[in-house]
Motif scaffolding. Structure first.
Motif, mmCIF file in Angstrom:
data_model
loop_
_atom_site.group_PDB
_atom_site.id
_atom_site.type_symbol
_atom_site.label_atom_id
_atom_site.label_comp_id
_atom_site.label_asym_id
_atom_site.label_seq_id
_atom_site.Cartn_x
_atom_site.Cartn_y
_atom_site.Cartn_z
ATOM 1 N N ILE A 1 0.843 -1.204 0.000
ATOM 2 C CA ILE A 1 0.000 0.000 0.000
ATOM 3 C C ILE A 1 0.874 1.247 0.000
ATOM 4 O O ILE A 1 0.631 2.205 -0.754
ATOM 5 C CB ILE A 1 -0.946 0.006 1.224
ATOM 6 N N ARG B 1 -11.949 -9.755 6.332
ATOM 7 C CA ARG B 1 -12.716 -8.531 6.094
ATOM 8 C C ARG B 1 -12.344 -7.473 7.125
ATOM 9 O O ARG B 1 -12.211 -6.288 6.809
ATOM 10 C CB ARG B 1 -14.221 -8.877 6.154
ATOM 11 N N GLU C 1 -8.992 -6.123 6.152
ATOM 12 C CA GLU C 1 -9.164 -5.301 4.950
ATOM 13 C C GLU C 1 -9.696 -3.919 5.348
ATOM 14 O O GLU C 1 -9.271 -2.879 4.823
ATOM 15 C CB GLU C 1 -10.164 -5.984 4.018
ATOM 16 N N GLY C 2 -10.603 -3.894 6.299
ATOM 17 C CA GLY C 2 -11.143 -2.642 6.808
ATOM 18 C C GLY C 2 -10.050 -1.786 7.436
ATOM 19 O O GLY C 2 -10.023 -0.564 7.290
ATOM 20 N N TYR D 1 -6.936 -1.843 6.590
ATOM 21 C CA TYR D 1 -6.113 -1.324 5.492
ATOM 22 C C TYR D 1 -6.803 -0.106 4.861
ATOM 23 O O TYR D 1 -6.160 0.870 4.480
ATOM 24 C CB TYR D 1 -5.877 -2.401 4.432
ATOM 25 N N GLU D 2 -8.109 -0.182 4.743
ATOM 26 C CA GLU D 2 -8.854 0.953 4.164
ATOM 27 C C GLU D 2 -8.730 2.184 5.067
ATOM 28 O O GLU D 2 -8.559 3.312 4.585
ATOM 29 C CB GLU D 2 -10.326 0.564 3.958
ATOM 30 N N GLU D 3 -8.746 1.947 6.383
ATOM 31 C CA GLU D 3 -8.538 3.064 7.322
ATOM 32 C C GLU D 3 -7.145 3.638 7.153
ATOM 33 O O GLU D 3 -6.959 4.863 7.170
ATOM 34 C CB GLU D 3 -8.650 2.553 8.771
ATOM 35 N N ILE E 1 -5.278 3.633 4.531
ATOM 36 C CA ILE E 1 -5.209 4.391 3.278
ATOM 37 C C ILE E 1 -5.764 5.803 3.496
ATOM 38 O O ILE E 1 -5.171 6.802 3.073
ATOM 39 C CB ILE E 1 -5.968 3.651 2.157
ATOM 40 N N LYS E 2 -6.907 5.893 4.187
ATOM 41 C CA LYS E 2 -7.505 7.227 4.446
ATOM 42 C C LYS E 2 -6.543 8.067 5.277
ATOM 43 O O LYS E 2 -6.369 9.267 5.023
ATOM 44 C CB LYS E 2 -8.827 7.075 5.195
ATOM 45 N N ILE F 1 -6.147 2.213 -6.913
ATOM 46 C CA ILE F 1 -6.274 0.751 -6.838
ATOM 47 C C ILE F 1 -5.504 0.064 -7.966
ATOM 48 O O ILE F 1 -4.936 -1.016 -7.771
ATOM 49 C CB ILE F 1 -7.769 0.325 -6.833
ATOM 50 N N LEU G 1 -6.379 -5.723 -2.085
ATOM 51 C CA LEU G 1 -6.506 -5.458 -0.645
ATOM 52 C C LEU G 1 -6.903 -6.712 0.117
ATOM 53 O O LEU G 1 -6.359 -7.020 1.176
ATOM 54 C CB LEU G 1 -7.554 -4.360 -0.397
ATOM 55 N N LYS G 2 -7.853 -7.439 -0.429
ATOM 56 C CA LYS G 2 -8.332 -8.647 0.251
ATOM 57 C C LYS G 2 -7.206 -9.672 0.340
ATOM 58 O O LYS G 2 -7.009 -10.316 1.381
ATOM 59 C CB LYS G 2 -9.508 -9.223 -0.532
#
Lengths: 366, 288
Positions: A6, A121, A124-125, A127-129, A131-132, A145, A271-272
């Motif tokens: 990432i 999951r 993955e969540g 990782y999304e945090e 990224i933000k 992506i 990401l997954k």
């Protein structure tokens, strides 16, 4: 340990304090730097990677200085993942204080027996945090992506090649040992996601394949094969490799080097697949999974015995602390040896006692 | 406590013990170059003891082992030519120039103890600087072993530190412990902490006899904590050789009899000598 992909995809240059710490250990500078960290209130009983690296920072000194005239770079951001240990969080937070840099951490569920969809999951969540959080940094980096797909694709290729390299040790005799692997693992850790890592492992794989085909042994006259459990003893790599060499024992497998042989990286679900691969690692798993995996590894690599390194300052990697050596001896039916030492702190190691133990272990396996 | 003679005749229990050797008999030497003491044993090919000697390992291992061996041979009117094969073990084994081969002390203590007590399955060796628990297979081969952690707990060094703290010679501890009426518990792993505990106990009015009995118990406990000790247990090494109280401590804590060979300090050297017999025989078969 992850998810560096990432960071690379978002254009960051990544520096790894853990590898810097390993370098400190290998250069036998641990004792010098650890004492500086302990003066600052960090216990000598905690991770000696942490105390070595922190001590190096406080001293404004580093093995990189000797070789390249450099010190570790000043970070803009620090990112950690505790799927490997808790100490890394304290370590990076201290660095954040020293450098006045933001610290972002990923908390992974621990001691996982089976990796299920809910866990993946959840990660993955996280990782999304992350990224933000990274997108809020000055510099205006945006997550793309497609860019991540490219990086994960290269990671997957390098990881596949690294798996092949490690797998060549299944040959009898083996063309490489654990000690070779601790050197050759550098690109898969610090250059993952780059073409350089792919090129390196392709070359290495091809060379080792040739050696295996010719029957070239890393330990000429290989008589016995063992598995190494736990961390390397960085400051004693040379002396231990020579001892195993003299005893004609090839250390053919370890879960330390295998840790970076991530399973299932997939650019179609970057990401997954990152979340799954990095939660799947041996270090983060429960004892039942570990023991089942080790028995499988013993059979795959045709080992005659195993060595458990109990690192005084790294409990997380010291499986023998929790009775695993005895359970494995019974279930796998092969002898095990306990070596008590440390990753970086030489004061916690008795070379003489270790060498005697290795000789006696060799006698036992005859 | 069972102190059993080797099942071979030993003609003397003096530090240097000799027996007559026929002119044709070959002798085999075992040298245990320990960190505190160097021991040399002579046996024949039937495993019968023909001499043993010990000296502090103060100067070079090579010099001391040569001197001990030469002394034993001189008593018999023999030269080094009488030695068919020799094996060295112990901390300084690599420095024993006269040895034809080396073996670890783990293997040698196992071998020597099994020779004395073929039914033994656990050997506990308590030396000056380390202790070992060795688990044996039925045939006397090593099945597993454990060694003490990186400190003096459970070793002769611990007893030396206690003696210093009590302003005594370590050789006086055993007799003093016999006069104890109870055991004062010393719990610390660390020798330095244990010395502090002793000061506290003395201040609290405890008798030195009872404290020393506690110190011996502490040695036993540090070993017992390493491994589940049961069945036929043999004690070897210098500490049980000179301190009956440590043997009694093991028996008290384990609720079982513990077996000590007649010359426990020499068991490593005996094992080395037995390996010398085997190695010599193997070399001959290979030549044929």
């Amino acid at each position: 340990m992850g998810p560096v992909e990432i960071l690379v995809a978002m254009g960051f240059k990544v520096f790894f304090p853990e590898n810097h710490a390993a370098m400190i250990g290998a250069k036998k500078l641990g004792t010098k730097f650890i004492s500086l960290a302990t003066q600052k209130g960090y216990s000598p009983d905690i991770c000696s990677y942490l105390t070595s690296d922190l001590g190096s920072l406080l001293a404004q000194d580093s093995p990189l200085k000797e070789k390249y005239g450099l010190l570790p770079p000043r970070p803009d951001v620090l990112v950690f993942n505790n799927q490997q240990c808790m100490e890394v969080g304290f370590w990076f937070k201290e660095m954040g204080r020293q450098f006045n840099a933001p610290v972002f951490g990923i908390s992974t569920p621990l001691l996982i027996e089976e990796v299920d969809g809910a866990t993946v999951r959840f990660i993955e969540g996280k990782y999304e945090e992350l990224i933000k959080q990274l997108e809020t940094m000055p510099g205006g980096r945006r997550f793309d992506i497609d860019r991540l797909r490219e990086v994960v694709s290269r990671s997957a290729e390098a990881v596949g090649l690294w798996q092949e390299v490690l797998g060549l040790a299944k040959n009898v005799p083996s063309p490489l040992t654990f000690f070779d692997a601790t050197v050759h693992m550098a690109p898969i850790v610090v250059l993952r996601g780059t073409e350089e890592a792919v090129d390196y492992y392709r070359t290495l794989r091809d060379e080792l394949k040739l050696k295996a085909a010719n029957g070239d042994a890393a330990v000429p006259g290989e008589r016995k094969r063992v598995y190494w459990d736990g961390m390397p003893i960085w400051f004693a790599l040379r002396s231990l490799s020579e001892k195993f060499f003299d005893l004609k024992i090839a250390v053919v497998a370890s879960t330390y080097c295998n840790t970076w042989a991530f399973e299932g990286l997939d650019a179609r679900e970057p990401l997954k697949s990152l979340a799954r691969a990095q939660t799947f690692i041996f270090l983060n798993r429960g004892d039942d999974y570990k023991e089942k995996t080790l028995r499988w590894l013993f059979a795959e690599f045709k080992v005659d015995g195993f060595v458990c390194h109990t690192s005084k300052t790294c409990r997380r990697t010291s499986n023998a602390l929790f009775g695993m050596k005895e359970r494995l001896e019974k279930s796998a039916g092969i002898p095990g040896l306990l070596i008590e030492a440390d990753v970086n702190d030489e004061r916690l190691y008795s070379s003489e006692q270790t060498m005697i133990k290795l000789e006696a272990f060799a006698e036992m396996m005859e | 406590m069972v102190i059993s003679a080797n099942q071979r005749p030993i003609l003397s229990s003096a530090v240097v013990a000799c027996s007559a050797v026929s002119e044709m008999a070959e002798l085999f030497a075992g040298i245990d170059a320990g960190s505190s003491f160097t021991k040399v044993v002579l046996i024949d090919d039937a495993g019968r003891m023909h001499g043993m000697a010990v000296k502090r390992s103060s100067s070079g291992f090579d010099e001391i082992s040569s001197s001990l061996l030469n002394g034993l041979l001189r008593e018999k009117g023999l030269s080094r030519d009488a030695i068919a094969f020799s094996v060295a073990t112990g901390y300084g084994r690599a420095k024993v120039g006269l040895a034809d081969a080396t073996k670890t002390e783990i293997a040698c203590h196992a071998r020597g103890a099994h020779h004395c007590f073929p039914q033994t399955r656990i050997v506990v060796d308590i030396g000056g600087q380390d202790n070992k628990v060795i688990l044996l297979k039925e045939n006397g081969q090593v099945a597993d072993f454990k060694m003490n952690r990186k400190c003096a707990a459970g070793t002769g060094s611990f007893l030396e530190a206690i003696a210093r703290r009590l302003d005594m010679e370590v050789s006086e501890l055993d007799d003093l412990a016999e006069k104890a009426t109870k055991e004062v518990s010393i719990g610390s792993f660390c020798t330095v902490f244990a010395e502090t505990e002793i000061i506290e106990r003395i201040r609290a009015g405890e008798r030195r006899e009872d404290i020393v009995k506690g110190a011996f118990a502490s040695v036993a406990m540090r070993v017992i904590e390493m491994c589940n000790l049961s069945g036929f247990i043999t004690l070897t090494g210098g500490v049980p050789a000179y301190n009956k109280e440590v043997v009694r401590a093991f028996e008290r804590k384990l609720w079982t009899e513990v077996h000590v060979p007649e010359h426990p300090q020499y068991i490593g050297a005996l094992g080395a000598a037995l390996f010398a017999v085997e190695a010599s025989s193997k070399t001959r078969r290979q030549r044929m």
